[in-house]
Design an enzyme around this catalytic site. Structure first.
Site, PDB file in Angstrom:
ATOM      1  N   SER A   1       2.349 -11.677   1.743  1.00  0.00           N
ATOM      2  CA  SER A   1       0.990 -11.244   1.393  1.00  0.00           C
ATOM      3  C   SER A   1       0.394 -11.908   0.173  1.00  0.00           C
ATOM      4  O   SER A   1      -0.220 -11.255  -0.677  1.00  0.00           O
ATOM      5  CB  SER A   1       0.942  -9.725   1.193  1.00  0.00           C
ATOM      6  OG  SER A   1       1.202  -9.095   2.391  1.00  0.00           O
TER       7      SER A   1
ATOM      8  N   ASP B   1      -1.110  -4.711   4.229  1.00  0.00           N
ATOM      9  CA  ASP B   1      -0.849  -5.604   3.104  1.00  0.00           C
ATOM     10  C   ASP B   1      -1.706  -5.243   1.897  1.00  0.00           C
ATOM     11  O   ASP B   1      -1.212  -5.113   0.778  1.00  0.00           O
ATOM     12  CB  ASP B   1      -1.140  -7.066   3.494  1.00  0.00           C
ATOM     13  CG  ASP B   1      -0.294  -7.505   4.675  1.00  0.00           C
ATOM     14  OD1 ASP B   1       0.640  -6.766   5.034  1.00  0.00           O
ATOM     15  OD2 ASP B   1      -0.583  -8.574   5.233  1.00  0.00           O
TER      16      ASP B   1
HETATM   17  C1  GLA Z   1       0.494  -9.197   8.741  1.00  0.00           C
HETATM   18  C2  GLA Z   1      -0.826  -8.438   8.688  1.00  0.00           C
HETATM   19  C3  GLA Z   1      -0.571  -6.930   8.558  1.00  0.00           C
HETATM   20  C4  GLA Z   1       0.405  -6.453   9.636  1.00  0.00           C
HETATM   21  C5  GLA Z   1       1.647  -7.350   9.704  1.00  0.00           C
HETATM   22  C6  GLA Z   1       2.546  -7.014  10.858  1.00  0.00           C
HETATM   23  O1  GLA Z   1       1.169  -9.066   7.527  1.00  0.00           O
HETATM   24  O2  GLA Z   1      -1.606  -8.864   7.596  1.00  0.00           O
HETATM   25  O3  GLA Z   1      -1.793  -6.229   8.629  1.00  0.00           O
HETATM   26  O4  GLA Z   1      -0.220  -6.372  10.888  1.00  0.00           O
HETATM   27  O5  GLA Z   1       1.297  -8.720   9.800  1.00  0.00           O
HETATM   28  O6  GLA Z   1       3.122  -5.756  10.691  1.00  0.00           O
END
Ligand code: GLA
Length: 397
Positions: free
Chosen positions: A132, A178
């Protein structure tokens, strides 16, 4: 990098340092509950101590200047122009998207407060690793720009702004997990969040004698060009079939295992069936895993992590050779009680729960066997769980 060095970089970039304030937003690791957030289900993430720092000072130029110590490109925009996504702005599209959403939420009157600012970012989250880094830059921007403008907005408001910037400006249709974890994280705690109601609870991460080890496959992936949006569409298709049988169901996160048993045969398409089965069972797993953690049963918690990976591999099909190799090699190490991919998948990182005394052996064995099989060098991060987005007050930090 500490605050003094960051201020120095700010001065090198913008030629002054009066009025500079320093903000931080972490990256996140999701312990369990993958691809459930955009289905209104449960997730169980925690904030890392890796993150993005922003040295930021207000100006009255009506201009926003964004620069980074990590990347060469910079961006300048004025509040009066229409803020548009531009390929050449690269990473700076994230702060631009956040600024756009902030101005929108502030409305005509509130927007007057946004007089301009200079921002210098520095981050230590590996990009594209599924930890993230984008939510981190979104939240640190939202916090810095709102504070400098003296615009009062709760952290949950900034979380939603971050997600909207990502959905509408950058064009990645991500869920709320995230941005939520990055905004709301708390030191030594994970958070169990229901993603449709946004009800959540902090759970102490008491794992004495164990470490959380993040392993980067070093296989790069971009969410935007991944199969992420395709998975979302498949879930929606499955949901609409289920809703014909269970009209009160609003999202897949509402469907219990018992209900699934009753309706699953209505989904004839094998692929859609597998996607939906993953979401519904993963959702139950989050609650079970949370309970294990609270009961201090780390073996059972670890077992749920492994089940989650297997489901993401076989049903949701978002792992791939590198993550599966990491999973197999990590599982072979005796002191590793749980391991799974974390984040969207298609590359990125895994997270493992490893006995403290086995961490060195874990790194050694996994690195050797993973490299032999994939030709890639993994990177390990023994991680600490830290706070969500905040202003940094002490110069030494
Ligand atoms: C990414 C997305 C999240 C989530 C994950 C899977 O990190 O940004 O919103 O969907 O994938 O769990």
């Amino acid at each position: 990098m500490n605050a003094i060095q960051l201020r120095q970089l700010f001065r090198d970039q913008f030629g002054y340092e009066e009025g500079v304030r320093i903000f931080f937003a972490p990256g996140r690791v999701n312990l369990i509950g993958e691809h459930t957030d955009y289905n209104g289900g449960y997730v169980f993430p925690a904030a890392l101590t890796y993150g993005t720092w922003a040295a930021a000072a207000p100006s009255t130029s009506r201009m926003y200047r964004f620069a980074s110590a990590n990347f060469p490109s910079t961006a300048t925009c004025t509040v009066t122009e229409e803020l548009l996504y531009r390929e050449e702005d690269d990473w700076a599209n994230y702060p631009k998207g956040v600024l756009k959403e902030l101005l929108q939420i502030a409305g005509l009157e509130g927007a007057e407060k946004f007089m301009g600012a200079d921002v210098l970012y520095y981050g230590n989250i590996p990009n594209g690793a599924g930890l993230s880094s984008s939510a981190s830059i979104e939240l640190v921007t939202g916090l810095a720009l709102s504070k400098l403008a003296d615009f009062d907005i709760p952290m949950m408001g900034l979380v939603e702004i971050g997600q909207k910037a990502e959905n509408r400006f950058v064009g990645v249709n991500c869920g709320i997990m995230d941005q939520f974890a990055v905004g709301m994280g708390r030191e030594n705690h994970a958070m169990v969040l229901k993603c449709d109601t946004l009800k959540f609870r902090y759970v102490p991460l008491e794992i004495d004698g164990y470490k959380l080890v993040i392993t980067n496959t070093n296989k790069r992936r971009g969410l935007a060009d991944s199969k992420y949006n395709e998975r979302r569409a498949q879930c929606e298709e499955g949901l609409s079939i289920i809703q014909q049988q269970l009209p009160l169901v609003r999202n897949l996160g509402d469907v219990s295992l018992a209900e699934w048993e009753k309706v699953h045969h209505y989904i004839e398409d094998d692929v859609i069936h597998r996607r939906v089965e993953h979401v519904i069972k993963e959702n139950e797993r989050v609650l079970a895993a949370t309970k294990c953690l609270q009961d201090n049963d780390l073996y059972e918690f670890g077992a749920r992590m492994k089940q989650s990976h297997i489901s993401l591999r076989d049903l949701y099909e978002v792992t791939g050779f590198e993550l599966d190799t990491l999973f197999e090699e990590a599982s072979k190490v005796e002191g590793c009680v749980g391991t799974r991919m974390t984040g969207a998948g298609f590359g990125g990182c895994s997270v493992s729960l490893v006995k403290e005394e086995a961490v060195d052996e874990f790194k050694e064995k996994v690195a050797k066997n993973y490299s032999e099989k994939t030709g890639l060098e993994p990177i390990f991060y023994v991680c600490e769980i830290g706070d969500g987005a905040k202003e940094i007050m002490y110069m030494g930090e």
